[in-house]
Design a protein around this motif. Structure first.
Motif, PDB file in Angstrom:
ATOM      1  N   VAL A 146       0.635   5.291   0.911  1.00 19.58           N
ATOM      2  CA  VAL A 146      -0.199   6.253   1.640  1.00 19.58           C
ATOM      3  C   VAL A 146       0.317   7.657   1.328  1.00 19.58           C
ATOM      4  O   VAL A 146       1.494   7.953   1.574  1.00 19.58           O
ATOM      5  CB  VAL A 146      -0.131   6.025   3.167  1.00 19.58           C
ATOM      6  CG1 VAL A 146      -1.150   6.901   3.882  1.00 19.58           C
ATOM      7  CG2 VAL A 146      -0.367   4.570   3.522  1.00 19.58           C
ATOM      8  N   ILE A 165      -4.920  -0.227   7.709  1.00 19.61           N
ATOM      9  CA  ILE A 165      -3.778  -0.977   7.143  1.00 19.61           C
ATOM     10  C   ILE A 165      -3.701  -2.364   7.791  1.00 19.61           C
ATOM     11  O   ILE A 165      -3.517  -3.368   7.123  1.00 19.61           O
ATOM     12  CB  ILE A 165      -2.457  -0.181   7.362  1.00 19.61           C
ATOM     13  CG1 ILE A 165      -2.442   1.044   6.433  1.00 19.61           C
ATOM     14  CG2 ILE A 165      -1.231  -1.062   7.129  1.00 19.61           C
ATOM     15  CD1 ILE A 165      -1.322   2.039   6.726  1.00 19.61           C
ATOM     16  N   THR A 173       0.835  -1.197   0.000  1.00 16.69           N
ATOM     17  CA  THR A 173       0.000   0.000   0.000  1.00 16.69           C
ATOM     18  C   THR A 173       0.869   1.245   0.000  1.00 16.69           C
ATOM     19  O   THR A 173       1.878   1.288   0.704  1.00 16.69           O
ATOM     20  CB  THR A 173      -0.879   0.014   1.285  1.00 16.69           C
ATOM     21  OG1 THR A 173      -1.672  -1.170   1.297  1.00 16.69           O
ATOM     22  CG2 THR A 173      -1.795   1.229   1.362  1.00 16.69           C
ATOM     23  N   ILE A 180       4.528  -0.872   3.670  1.00 15.48           N
ATOM     24  CA  ILE A 180       3.925   0.431   3.392  1.00 15.48           C
ATOM     25  C   ILE A 180       4.956   1.366   2.770  1.00 15.48           C
ATOM     26  O   ILE A 180       6.123   1.394   3.182  1.00 15.48           O
ATOM     27  CB  ILE A 180       3.447   1.074   4.728  1.00 15.48           C
ATOM     28  CG1 ILE A 180       2.401   0.199   5.406  1.00 15.48           C
ATOM     29  CG2 ILE A 180       2.928   2.495   4.522  1.00 15.48           C
ATOM     30  CD1 ILE A 180       1.123   0.027   4.628  1.00 15.48           C
ATOM     31  N   ASN A 183      -2.613  -0.893  -3.649  1.00 17.29           N
ATOM     32  CA  ASN A 183      -3.547  -0.068  -2.873  1.00 17.29           C
ATOM     33  C   ASN A 183      -3.023   1.341  -2.679  1.00 17.29           C
ATOM     34  O   ASN A 183      -1.835   1.530  -2.395  1.00 17.29           O
ATOM     35  CB  ASN A 183      -3.763  -0.662  -1.470  1.00 17.29           C
ATOM     36  CG  ASN A 183      -4.291  -2.071  -1.520  1.00 17.29           C
ATOM     37  OD1 ASN A 183      -5.122  -2.405  -2.356  1.00 17.29           O
ATOM     38  ND2 ASN A 183      -3.804  -2.911  -0.617  1.00 17.29           N
ATOM     39  N   ILE A 213      -3.905   4.729  -0.354  1.00 25.39           N
ATOM     40  CA  ILE A 213      -4.681   5.475   0.650  1.00 25.39           C
ATOM     41  C   ILE A 213      -4.237   6.917   0.523  1.00 25.39           C
ATOM     42  O   ILE A 213      -3.046   7.225   0.671  1.00 25.39           O
ATOM     43  CB  ILE A 213      -4.446   4.943   2.079  1.00 25.39           C
ATOM     44  CG1 ILE A 213      -4.864   3.471   2.172  1.00 25.39           C
ATOM     45  CG2 ILE A 213      -5.219   5.780   3.098  1.00 25.39           C
ATOM     46  CD1 ILE A 213      -4.659   2.837   3.545  1.00 25.39           C
ATOM     47  N   VAL A 214      -5.175   7.798   0.209  1.00 17.73           N
ATOM     48  CA  VAL A 214      -4.812   9.185  -0.054  1.00 17.73           C
ATOM     49  C   VAL A 214      -5.531  10.094   0.939  1.00 17.73           C
ATOM     50  O   VAL A 214      -6.684   9.860   1.280  1.00 17.73           O
ATOM     51  CB  VAL A 214      -5.124   9.534  -1.543  1.00 17.73           C
ATOM     52  CG1 VAL A 214      -6.579   9.366  -1.886  1.00 17.73           C
ATOM     53  CG2 VAL A 214      -4.634  10.899  -1.927  1.00 17.73           C
ATOM     54  N   SER A 215      -4.816  11.078   1.447  1.00 10.73           N
ATOM     55  CA  SER A 215      -5.422  11.955   2.447  1.00 10.73           C
ATOM     56  C   SER A 215      -5.191  13.413   2.062  1.00 10.73           C
ATOM     57  O   SER A 215      -4.315  13.735   1.268  1.00 10.73           O
ATOM     58  CB  SER A 215      -4.822  11.674   3.824  1.00 10.73           C
ATOM     59  OG  SER A 215      -3.431  11.948   3.815  1.00 10.73           O
ATOM     60  N   VAL A 223      -6.026   5.193  10.121  1.00 13.26           N
ATOM     61  CA  VAL A 223      -5.327   4.637   8.947  1.00 13.26           C
ATOM     62  C   VAL A 223      -4.486   3.421   9.351  1.00 13.26           C
ATOM     63  O   VAL A 223      -4.429   2.430   8.625  1.00 13.26           O
ATOM     64  CB  VAL A 223      -4.497   5.719   8.228  1.00 13.26           C
ATOM     65  CG1 VAL A 223      -3.666   5.115   7.102  1.00 13.26           C
ATOM     66  CG2 VAL A 223      -5.413   6.804   7.671  1.00 13.26           C
ATOM     67  N   LEU A 249       0.342  11.324   2.391  1.00 13.17           N
ATOM     68  CA  LEU A 249       0.035  12.061   3.617  1.00 13.17           C
ATOM     69  C   LEU A 249      -0.192  13.531   3.282  1.00 13.17           C
ATOM     70  O   LEU A 249       0.703  14.221   2.797  1.00 13.17           O
ATOM     71  CB  LEU A 249       1.175  11.883   4.621  1.00 13.17           C
ATOM     72  CG  LEU A 249       1.384  10.414   5.023  1.00 13.17           C
ATOM     73  CD1 LEU A 249       2.663  10.242   5.820  1.00 13.17           C
ATOM     74  CD2 LEU A 249       0.188   9.890   5.804  1.00 13.17           C
ATOM     75  N   ALA A 270       5.096   5.431   2.330  1.00 15.53           N
ATOM     76  CA  ALA A 270       4.395   6.685   2.611  1.00 15.53           C
ATOM     77  C   ALA A 270       5.019   7.794   1.779  1.00 15.53           C
ATOM     78  O   ALA A 270       6.238   7.845   1.599  1.00 15.53           O
ATOM     79  CB  ALA A 270       4.483   7.020   4.094  1.00 15.53           C
TER      80      ALA A 270
END
Ligand code: HPA
Length: 271
Positions: free
Chosen positions: A27, A268, A25, A76, A108, A110-112, A264, A29, A78
């Motif tokens: 991510v 995860i 994944t 992960i 995957n 994950i977007v913030s 998050v 940030l 980031a």
């Protein structure tokens, strides 16, 4: 001029030689939400400046590095710091890291982000699960010659934020007894915040929150078949006529950061 694929391959090869494995994944940030990176075990940092064809974000609060490691044993990557259209990057440049991550085989995203609240039921500090997005302005990051390695010419966007992923986030939030709003994120080009008339228009067309990031990356990720989960931190209630400032946005994101990190990390854990 080197083409997009060549540039992405070059960046990907560099990253591959610096990390031991393909991350599960990635991510991204958003502003003021960088602390998740502190939770990454056995962290390997790669400054953007060292990665061929990566740029550096000029925005305060963005660190400009990739961090690889594990959270609950999950691999992960980031991204601390992202590129925004308003900085002068094209939409294609803003989405470039996603092209690289797709080539690396990361499944995957994950977007913030920090976003202005339009839905009057929201309050500053809320976390909002992104159900869908609206992009009214700026060209598509997919504009130009299509590279089939990334995806098809006319990708579908009807299910950009898959419901399975959203359901997981909702169940995690509920187990953590954490309130999680849901809504549609509207992309605006910035860097100026929206006018009152623009906010009224966005509310009318179905937006619950507004921001200046995320959508270029999500479009590229969906193009390449990645699973996307998006979380906005509501940093101001622009929809209620609140005047917005970058300082307030950073302060509100900082206050919500602990909750964001917990949410998050647990998502995860359960991925
Ligand atoms: N508008 C646009 N982008 C933002 C906002 C906003 O009110 N707050 C944080 N990012």
């Amino acid at each position: 001029m080197q083409d997009l694929l060549e540039k992405a391959l070059e960046a990907g090869n560099y990253i591959r030689t610096h990390i031991p494995d393909v991350p599960d994944t990635v991510v991204i940030l958003g502003s003021g939400l960088g602390k998740l990176a502190d939770e990454i075990r056995d962290a390997i940092e790669i400054p953007y400046a060292d990665i061929p064809n990566f740029k550096t974000s000029t925005v305060k609060g963005h660190d400009n590095k990739l961090i690889y490691g594990t959270i609950y044993g999950k691999k992960i990557l980031a991204m601390k710091g992202r590129y925004h259209f308003y900085e002068g990057y094209s939409m294609q440049e803003a989405a470039f890291p996603i092209r690289v991550f797709a080539l690396l085989g990361i499944r995957n995203l994950i977007v913030s982000n920090a976003a202005g609240g339009i839905n009057k039921k929201f309050k500053v500090g809320d976390l909002m699960l992104i159900t869908d997005h609206i992009k009214l302005c700026a060209e598509s990051p997919l504009r130009g010659e299509n590279e089939e390695v990334f995806g098809t010419r006319f990708p579908n966007m009807t299910d950009a934020y898959p419901v399975e992923f959203r359901n997981l986030a909702k169940s995690v939030a509920s187990n953590l007894k954490m309130e999680l709003q849901e809504g549609v994120y509207a992309f605006m080009a910035g860097p100026q915040y929206e006018t009152t008339a623009e906010i009224k228009m966005l509310a009318t067309i179905g937006a619950d929150a507004v921001g200046m990031s995320t959508v270029p990356e999500v479009i590229a990720a969906v193009h390449s078949g990645m699973n996307v989960l998006g979380i906005s931190c509501i940093t101001d209630m622009t929809g209620s006529g609140q005047q917005v400032s970058h300082e307030e946005v950073m302060k509100a994101a900082g206050e919500a950061e602990g909750r964001f990190v917990r949410l998050v990390m647990e998502i995860i854990n359960q991925l």
